[in-house]
Design a protein around this motif. Structure first.
Motif, mmCIF file in Angstrom:
data_model
loop_
_atom_site.group_PDB
_atom_site.id
_atom_site.type_symbol
_atom_site.label_atom_id
_atom_site.label_comp_id
_atom_site.label_asym_id
_atom_site.label_seq_id
_atom_site.Cartn_x
_atom_site.Cartn_y
_atom_site.Cartn_z
ATOM 1 N N ALA A 56 1.631 29.796 -3.582
ATOM 2 C CA ALA A 56 2.442 29.039 -4.532
ATOM 3 C C ALA A 56 3.157 30.070 -5.390
ATOM 4 N N LEU A 57 4.461 30.153 -5.228
ATOM 5 C CA LEU A 57 5.238 31.178 -5.921
ATOM 6 C C LEU A 57 5.797 30.635 -7.229
ATOM 7 N N ASP A 58 5.756 31.469 -8.260
ATOM 8 C CA ASP A 58 6.362 31.125 -9.534
ATOM 9 C C ASP A 58 7.872 31.051 -9.334
ATOM 10 N N MET A 71 10.965 40.053 -2.751
ATOM 11 C CA MET A 71 10.262 38.816 -2.377
ATOM 12 C C MET A 71 8.939 39.130 -1.707
ATOM 13 N N ALA A 72 8.928 40.131 -0.859
ATOM 14 C CA ALA A 72 7.695 40.528 -0.194
ATOM 15 C C ALA A 72 6.659 40.998 -1.215
ATOM 16 N N ASP A 73 7.099 41.742 -2.214
ATOM 17 C CA ASP A 73 6.186 42.192 -3.270
ATOM 18 C C ASP A 73 5.615 40.998 -4.025
ATOM 19 N N LEU A 74 6.452 40.003 -4.294
ATOM 20 C CA LEU A 74 5.997 38.796 -4.979
ATOM 21 C C LEU A 74 4.956 38.059 -4.140
ATOM 22 N N LEU A 79 -0.754 36.731 -2.631
ATOM 23 C CA LEU A 79 -1.824 36.766 -1.626
ATOM 24 C C LEU A 79 -3.031 37.558 -2.132
ATOM 25 N N THR A 80 -2.779 38.645 -2.836
ATOM 26 C CA THR A 80 -3.851 39.449 -3.411
ATOM 27 C C THR A 80 -4.602 38.645 -4.474
ATOM 28 N N LEU A 81 -3.861 37.990 -5.336
ATOM 29 C CA LEU A 81 -4.458 37.159 -6.368
ATOM 30 C C LEU A 81 -5.316 36.061 -5.758
ATOM 31 N N ASN A 84 -8.538 37.484 -4.342
ATOM 32 C CA ASN A 84 -9.469 37.912 -5.368
ATOM 33 C C ASN A 84 -10.131 36.766 -6.115
ATOM 34 N N THR A 85 -9.595 35.558 -5.967
ATOM 35 C CA THR A 85 -10.184 34.406 -6.648
ATOM 36 C C THR A 85 -11.116 33.617 -5.747
ATOM 37 N N ARG A 86 -11.323 34.081 -4.567
ATOM 38 C CA ARG A 86 -12.231 33.395 -3.631
ATOM 39 C C ARG A 86 -13.644 33.799 -3.874
#
Length: 86
Positions: A56-58, A71-74, A79-81, A84-86
């Motif tokens: 879900a992109l801001d 866009m790839a960095d975003l 994906l990293t976030l 890390n929340t799993r």
């Protein structure tokens, strides 16, 4: 996907498909607006990126990204976030 390079490759291909360009025609650092990236392409890009990559992109951050690499960095950051929340 195993890393940032893969994310960039996938994002690059998705954007190329939307714009009807090949990866050779659309570099990762070129301004998307110079290749026909308009409001309709942007909406399609947002929907496809979120759907295919499960993020879900801001919206403000998405509209601030003017190149494939940005866009790839975003996407990679989301994906990293998410991982890390799993």
């Amino acid at each position: 996907m195993s890393g940032p390079v893969d994310v960039e490759r996938v994002v690059h291909q998705i954007i190329c498909d939307i714009l009807g360009q090949t990866p050779d025609e659309l570099g990762t650092e070129q301004p998307l607006a110079a290749h026909g990236w308009d409001s309709l392409a942007s909406l399609e890009g947002l929907a496809v990126l979120e759907s295919e990559l499960g993020v879900a992109l801001d919206l403000r951050a998405f509209h601030a990204a003017h190149t494939v690499r940005q866009m790839a960095d975003l996407v990679a950051g989301e994906l990293t976030l998410k991982a890390n929340t799993r």
